[in-house]
Design a protein around this motif. Structure first.
Motif, PDB file in Angstrom:
ATOM      1  N   LEU A 265       0.833  -1.203   0.000  1.00  0.00           N
ATOM      2  CA  LEU A 265       0.000   0.000   0.000  1.00  0.00           C
ATOM      3  C   LEU A 265       0.871   1.258   0.000  1.00  0.00           C
ATOM      4  CD1 LEU A 265      -2.829   1.217   0.127  1.00  0.00           C
ATOM      5  CD2 LEU A 265      -2.721   1.035   2.623  1.00  0.00           C
ATOM      6  N   LYS A 266       1.932   1.231   0.801  1.00  0.00           N
ATOM      7  CA  LYS A 266       2.840   2.377   0.855  1.00  0.00           C
ATOM      8  C   LYS A 266       3.477   2.630  -0.506  1.00  0.00           C
ATOM      9  CE  LYS A 266       7.067   4.016   3.133  1.00  0.00           C
ATOM     10  NZ  LYS A 266       8.105   3.691   4.143  1.00  0.00           N
ATOM     11  N   ASN A 267       3.940   1.576  -1.155  1.00  0.00           N
ATOM     12  CA  ASN A 267       4.561   1.730  -2.472  1.00  0.00           C
ATOM     13  C   ASN A 267       3.550   2.204  -3.514  1.00  0.00           C
ATOM     14  OD1 ASN A 267       7.004   0.908  -1.446  1.00  0.00           O
ATOM     15  ND2 ASN A 267       6.839  -1.205  -2.177  1.00  0.00           N
ATOM     16  N   ALA A 268       2.307   1.714  -3.389  1.00  0.00           N
ATOM     17  CA  ALA A 268       1.268   2.143  -4.328  1.00  0.00           C
ATOM     18  C   ALA A 268       0.984   3.634  -4.171  1.00  0.00           C
ATOM     19  CB  ALA A 268      -0.005   1.332  -4.104  1.00  0.00           C
ATOM     20  N   VAL A 269       0.916   4.098  -2.921  1.00  0.00           N
ATOM     21  CA  VAL A 269       0.673   5.516  -2.667  1.00  0.00           C
ATOM     22  C   VAL A 269       1.824   6.356  -3.211  1.00  0.00           C
ATOM     23  CG1 VAL A 269       0.459   7.275  -0.870  1.00  0.00           C
ATOM     24  CG2 VAL A 269      -0.812   5.130  -0.678  1.00  0.00           C
ATOM     25  N   LEU A 270       3.055   5.915  -2.986  1.00  0.00           N
ATOM     26  CA  LEU A 270       4.218   6.649  -3.490  1.00  0.00           C
ATOM     27  C   LEU A 270       4.206   6.710  -5.021  1.00  0.00           C
ATOM     28  CD1 LEU A 270       7.035   5.304  -1.116  1.00  0.00           C
ATOM     29  CD2 LEU A 270       5.995   7.589  -1.110  1.00  0.00           C
ATOM     30  N   ALA A 271       3.862   5.577  -5.637  1.00  0.00           N
ATOM     31  CA  ALA A 271       3.789   5.545  -7.103  1.00  0.00           C
ATOM     32  C   ALA A 271       2.696   6.472  -7.607  1.00  0.00           C
ATOM     33  CB  ALA A 271       3.539   4.115  -7.573  1.00  0.00           C
ATOM     34  N   GLY A 272       1.541   6.473  -6.899  1.00  0.00           N
ATOM     35  CA  GLY A 272       0.445   7.366  -7.287  1.00  0.00           C
ATOM     36  C   GLY A 272       0.820   8.823  -7.148  1.00  0.00           C
ATOM     37  N   MET A 273       1.518   9.160  -6.078  1.00  0.00           N
ATOM     38  CA  MET A 273       1.951  10.536  -5.869  1.00  0.00           C
ATOM     39  C   MET A 273       2.956  10.965  -6.937  1.00  0.00           C
ATOM     40  SD  MET A 273       2.300  10.575  -1.694  1.00  0.00           S
ATOM     41  CE  MET A 273       2.983  12.233  -1.682  1.00  0.00           C
ATOM     42  N   PHE A 312      -4.449   5.238 -16.322  1.00  0.00           N
ATOM     43  CA  PHE A 312      -3.016   5.052 -16.066  1.00  0.00           C
ATOM     44  C   PHE A 312      -2.685   5.233 -14.583  1.00  0.00           C
ATOM     45  CE2 PHE A 312      -2.592   6.470 -20.670  1.00  0.00           C
ATOM     46  CZ  PHE A 312      -2.445   5.159 -21.132  1.00  0.00           C
ATOM     47  N   PHE A 313      -3.439   6.101 -13.903  1.00  0.00           N
ATOM     48  CA  PHE A 313      -3.228   6.319 -12.472  1.00  0.00           C
ATOM     49  C   PHE A 313      -3.439   5.014 -11.697  1.00  0.00           C
ATOM     50  CE2 PHE A 313      -5.242   7.406  -8.332  1.00  0.00           C
ATOM     51  CZ  PHE A 313      -4.152   8.010  -7.723  1.00  0.00           C
ATOM     52  N   PHE A 314      -4.534   4.320 -11.989  1.00  0.00           N
ATOM     53  CA  PHE A 314      -4.808   3.069 -11.296  1.00  0.00           C
ATOM     54  C   PHE A 314      -3.877   1.948 -11.748  1.00  0.00           C
ATOM     55  CE2 PHE A 314      -8.863   5.120 -10.217  1.00  0.00           C
ATOM     56  CZ  PHE A 314      -8.926   4.788  -8.872  1.00  0.00           C
ATOM     57  N   VAL A 315      -3.466   1.978 -13.004  1.00  0.00           N
ATOM     58  CA  VAL A 315      -2.516   0.974 -13.474  1.00  0.00           C
ATOM     59  C   VAL A 315      -1.188   1.127 -12.736  1.00  0.00           C
ATOM     60  CG1 VAL A 315      -1.093   0.265 -15.436  1.00  0.00           C
ATOM     61  CG2 VAL A 315      -3.542   0.650 -15.755  1.00  0.00           C
ATOM     62  N   VAL A 316      -0.707   2.364 -12.611  1.00  0.00           N
ATOM     63  CA  VAL A 316       0.557   2.623 -11.910  1.00  0.00           C
ATOM     64  C   VAL A 316       0.475   2.142 -10.462  1.00  0.00           C
ATOM     65  CG1 VAL A 316       2.032   4.463 -10.983  1.00  0.00           C
ATOM     66  CG2 VAL A 316       1.311   4.528 -13.374  1.00  0.00           C
ATOM     67  N   MET A 317      -0.602   2.500  -9.762  1.00  0.00           N
ATOM     68  CA  MET A 317      -0.747   2.096  -8.360  1.00  0.00           C
ATOM     69  C   MET A 317      -0.959   0.588  -8.236  1.00  0.00           C
ATOM     70  SD  MET A 317      -2.980   5.178  -6.627  1.00  0.00           S
ATOM     71  CE  MET A 317      -2.712   4.514  -4.992  1.00  0.00           C
ATOM     72  N   GLY A 318      -1.756   0.021  -9.122  1.00  0.00           N
ATOM     73  CA  GLY A 318      -2.018  -1.413  -9.073  1.00  0.00           C
ATOM     74  C   GLY A 318      -0.768  -2.237  -9.319  1.00  0.00           C
ATOM     75  N   VAL A 319       0.042  -1.808 -10.286  1.00  0.00           N
ATOM     76  CA  VAL A 319       1.282  -2.523 -10.581  1.00  0.00           C
ATOM     77  C   VAL A 319       2.254  -2.411  -9.409  1.00  0.00           C
ATOM     78  CG1 VAL A 319       3.343  -2.530 -12.038  1.00  0.00           C
ATOM     79  CG2 VAL A 319       1.078  -2.352 -13.087  1.00  0.00           C
TER      80      VAL A 319
END
Length: 509
Positions: A265-273, A312-319
């Motif tokens: 979750l932390k990495n997903a948030v960082l990727a989303g940001m 793309f936002f959700f793809v980045v966070m999901g990946v």
């Protein structure tokens, strides 16, 4: 286990109300599947167009002034149109591509477990005094996960309440109210926005108006905050006191996220940001191609392209999440999860095929314009052209939702009639769409046609073996009344104060 005053299955309590609900369920069960409903409606349009055309009925288009004759589908020209347009009606139907594209990203995030982990993290980490409000807000935001939210959030909320020594059914009711009655609201653009906007655009085609997925954004963001407060107050001041103290015991344990899920979750948030930072730079870079020629954002390529941007936002966070928790071990896993998400959309795709034909026939025959103008003239003749007419539309939609649960199916049915009718009176289709959304969501939690009612009832019986449909409905009715009432007030406040419902979107055309 529960307050005896809540027992609604006994004849002396809400017998009349339960009989009413039983009647709704009985009538609703006699309705055909939404797919077949649109097939029958398309056949009706075919026959009705022949009948009206035989009367040489004409209508003046309110925008162009052109006199239009009702065209019959029972004719050589009509048969040619039916056969040659069928595929184009389906593949060219705007909601189809919009929603499927959105679900590639959101579906990926759901399948790898990102959305469920985010939901658990938010609820479990909320301060004890704010647990109720956290549950409501998470429920509302849960529509990102579409219908999956119905089976994730209510039982999780019940277990949270049970863990902190509160009545679990109050938690379940709070979670269900957010997921169901607040389904259409969110802080970000979701698949619902794309779906409804596409249907609205199709219905407003003769007025050359395009409704975009962001046209209700401001209104829906404010709705999240308002409904969270209202839902929290209803839970703590009405629902929980009626339930009383819970004295039962259940052998259930609240599972917190694992360290690996927390890291994901932390990495997903960082990727989303990081993604949002790059997007921000791209928007405000000098002479950015994402802004319009005047340097503004309303309208702009950014708003027009908001669907792929969110995808793309959700793809980045999901990946980022999937790689961290080892659910994505190679690039092959990404399309695999996207494919699973698309399989979940198969029923929607089938429904859209029939709905697209109905809307296209309604438009081609000019019946839509005729009904709209006739309806608008009737409202004018009884001096009901103001916001009172819109409120009437909201109440009618709320009642119809007791019989037709699918929001997309109901809007595909209502939009071709009411959007042109209100557009003839000068109302923006995006405003009418917002009015529809608040009515459609508010009654989701009390209609027997909601397939998740049975699922929620099963969750309830884990804590109260005697709980029945009446128990559930009596718990949820205060939320429906409160949400619908407050939402109507909010709709009128936006309209009367001139607050935009979305970027550059007001009440009138």
């Amino acid at each position: 286990m529960t307050n005896p005053n809540l027992e609604t299955n006994s004849p002396q309590n809400q017998k009349g109300f339960l009989r009413f609900l039983g009647g709704i369920e009985k009538v609703g069960n006699k309705l055909p599947d939404p797919f077949m409903l649109f097939v029958y409606l398309s056949l009706f349009i075919v026959l009705f167009s022949w009948f009206i055309a035989s009367l040489d009925v004409t209508v003046e288009h309110p925008k162009t002034g052109e006199v239009l004759a009702i065209k019959s589908l029972v004719s050589g020209e009509g048969l040619q149109y039916i056969l040659t347009s069928m595929l184009e009606n389906f593949t060219g139907f705007k909601p189809l591509g919009l929603v499927l594209a959105m679900m590639l990203g959101i579906g990926l995030a759901e399948k790898v477990g990102l959305l469920e982990t985010a939901i658990k993290k938010t609820v479990l980490n909320a301060p004890k005094g704010l647990v109720t409000y956290a549950v409501i807000m998470v429920g509302i935001m849960g529509n990102l996960a579409s219908d999956a939210a119905f089976v994730i959030i209510p039982p999780l909320a019940a277990m949270v309440f049970y863990t902190v020594g509160r009545h679990p059914l109050a938690g379940l009711a709070a979670g269900f109210s957010g997921v169901g009655a607040g389904f259409t609201a969110n802080f970000i653009i979701t698949g619902t926005d794309a779906l409804l906007a596409g249907i609205s655009t199709e219905a407003a085609k003769s007025f050359e108006v395009v409704v975009t997925p962001v046209d209700n954004w401001y209104f829906m963001m404010v709705s999240v905050v308002i409904l969270t407060i209202v839902g929290g107050l209803i839970t703590e001041k009405i629902v929980e006191p009626r339930l009383g103290k819970y004295e039962g015991r259940v052998d259930k344990k609240l599972e917190e996220e694992s360290p690996l899920e927390g890291k994901g979750l932390k990495n997903a948030v960082l990727a989303g940001m990081a993604y949002l930072a790059v997007l921000f730079i791209a928007i405000f870079w000098p002479d950015s191609p994402l802004r319009n020629e005047d340097g503004g954002l309303i309208p702009s390529p950014f708003l027009s392209g908001v669907i792929p941007i969110i995808l793309f936002f959700f793809v980045v966070m999901g990946v980022a999440y999937g790689v961290t928790v080892k659910k994505i071990n190679s690039t092959r896993d990404i399309p695999k999860y996207m494919g699973e998400a698309m399989r979940d959309m198969s029923g929607y795709i089938v429904l859209i095929f029939a709905a697209a034909q109905f809307i296209a026939y309604f438009d081609w025959t000019n019946l839509g314009t005729w009904v709209a103008v006739s309806g608008a003239n009737f409202l004018e003749s009884i001096n009901m052209t103001g916001l009172a007419a819109v409120v009437g539309f909201v109440l009618l939609t709320a009642l119809l939702n007791l019989l037709i649960f699918s929001g997309s199916a109901q809007w595909a049915l209502e939009a071709p009639i009411f959007i042109p009718m209100f557009a003839t009176l000068g109302y923006n289709p995006a405003f009418i769409q917002a009015a529809y959304r608040i009515a459609d969501s508010s009654t989701n939690i009390i209609t027997p046609m909601n397939p998740y009612i049975i699922v929620i009832l099963a969750f309830m019986r884990e804590y109260d073996k005697k709980a029945g449909l009446g128990t559930l409905i009596s718990l949820m009715l205060p939320y429906t009344i409160a949400f619908l009432s407050v939402w109507i007030v909010l709709l009128l406040a936006f309209a009367l104060l001139g607050i935009p419902f979305g970027p550059g979107v007001g009440v009138y055309l």
